[in-house]
Scaffold this motif. Sequence first.
Motif, PDB file in Angstrom:
ATOM      1  N   LYS A  64       5.926  68.421 -45.331  1.00 31.40           N
ATOM      2  CA  LYS A  64       7.298  68.006 -45.635  1.00 31.40           C
ATOM      3  C   LYS A  64       8.081  69.167 -46.246  1.00 31.40           C
ATOM      4  O   LYS A  64       9.255  69.386 -45.906  1.00 31.40           O
ATOM      5  CB  LYS A  64       7.260  66.813 -46.591  1.00 31.40           C
TER       6      LYS A  64
ATOM      7  N   ASN B 111       4.121  60.968 -51.463  1.00 30.53           N
ATOM      8  CA  ASN B 111       3.718  59.709 -50.848  1.00 30.53           C
ATOM      9  C   ASN B 111       2.576  59.061 -51.625  1.00 30.53           C
ATOM     10  O   ASN B 111       1.609  59.716 -51.966  1.00 30.53           O
ATOM     11  CB  ASN B 111       3.267  59.939 -49.404  1.00 30.53           C
TER      12      ASN B 111
ATOM     13  N   SER C 137       9.024  66.639 -40.885  1.00 28.22           N
ATOM     14  CA  SER C 137       9.104  65.247 -41.326  1.00 28.22           C
ATOM     15  C   SER C 137       8.453  64.283 -40.350  1.00 28.22           C
ATOM     16  O   SER C 137       8.130  63.149 -40.716  1.00 28.22           O
ATOM     17  CB  SER C 137      10.567  64.844 -41.540  1.00 28.22           C
ATOM     18  N   ASN C 138       8.252  64.712 -39.111  1.00 29.52           N
ATOM     19  CA  ASN C 138       7.617  63.861 -38.097  1.00 29.52           C
ATOM     20  C   ASN C 138       6.127  64.215 -38.019  1.00 29.52           C
ATOM     21  O   ASN C 138       5.749  65.183 -37.370  1.00 29.52           O
ATOM     22  CB  ASN C 138       8.278  64.069 -36.736  1.00 29.52           C
TER      23      ASN C 138
END
Length: 373
Positions: free
Chosen positions: A360, A217, A365-366
């Motif tokens: 991740k 990210n 993922s949340n």
Amino acid sequence: MENWNFCSKIKIARRHNNKKRSYLLVNTVQAKHIPTPPSEALKMYHALGGKIHKAYPNANLVIGFAETATAIAAGAAEAMGDDTIFFNTTREAVDYESECILFCEEHSHAVEQKLYAKDLGNLLKSTNEVVLIDDEISTGKTLFNIISAMKEKIPELVNRRIVVGSILNRLNKEREAFFNENNIYFESLYHISCDDAILEKSGDGLTAPKLADEGDNEEFPQNVFRFKFPYTKYPHKISDYLGRCDKLAEELMKRVDFKKYGKVLFLGTEECMFPAIRAAFIIEEKCDIKAYCHATTRSPISIGSDEDYPIQSGFEIGSFYEDDRVNYIYNIQQYDAAVIISDSISPSERAMNILGGILKKHGISNVFYCLGE
């Protein structure tokens, strides 16, 4: 194979590259290094606070030692009554630095600590005791450092009884008698006298925490909201502090549909531990999830594969509070979602990026972030 068990709740681990002290006692239900259901952590904190309250029913001033005992002290203060005043030492920058007492935790990875002392003289007028809380008392050197510094700066403390609460007390009878003669007394859940030689383990096959990747990210995370945390570097009435933690739980439930997730991690950062634990406890009960809590830490611990070695995996990561500071995270499991709870107002984007990448890779993922404002 080494025996890493110390007592029913505590295991022995090896500090990584620490020449001052090679071992670390890891509490398996303290919600610092190891994922723990919040109810188990709070039960331990409350048990210590209840024991102190029974022995010293009028004590109403609690100071926790950073970083691990910030949560223990808050939970203990809760068990001592709504009017109990609670705050903690810190390794972070504080306003009014000149009003702080400085002392050293000699064996630690982060030696210098400070205690905001501006209001201590007035707070002591309403109590005959001041309660200091740490996770473990080993030699008493840190205690001697801070108590000496406190008495030098705060004359009102000289004739007050000092009560030291801890999960574990390893002082022998002679050392404890020395403290008692100086009006310092101890309450603990476990009292096991042993010297450091017993805790020195060879640690064959242990490795360093992995250096985490920077992550994929590049943008600041989207699932972020801000919350005004009460900064426990300064004194608070424990009922007010608990109220803010309960408000945090309410705000999280407004923003996250927890009923979609079965198993959720609530991860604190460094000294910011208790809000994650308290919020997780409330949300678990109201949303019928399985919550687990632990926190990032400055403490470097070796990784091992023995069945009863407490630290099975770990990563070197960045700190939310300071770009150049190293943090670690241990024993990450698989979760349906994770909530990162940090009182950092301007968190390091690099640290957030690294942590997000690790989660991740563990299939989480949340990820939701609650940051200070």
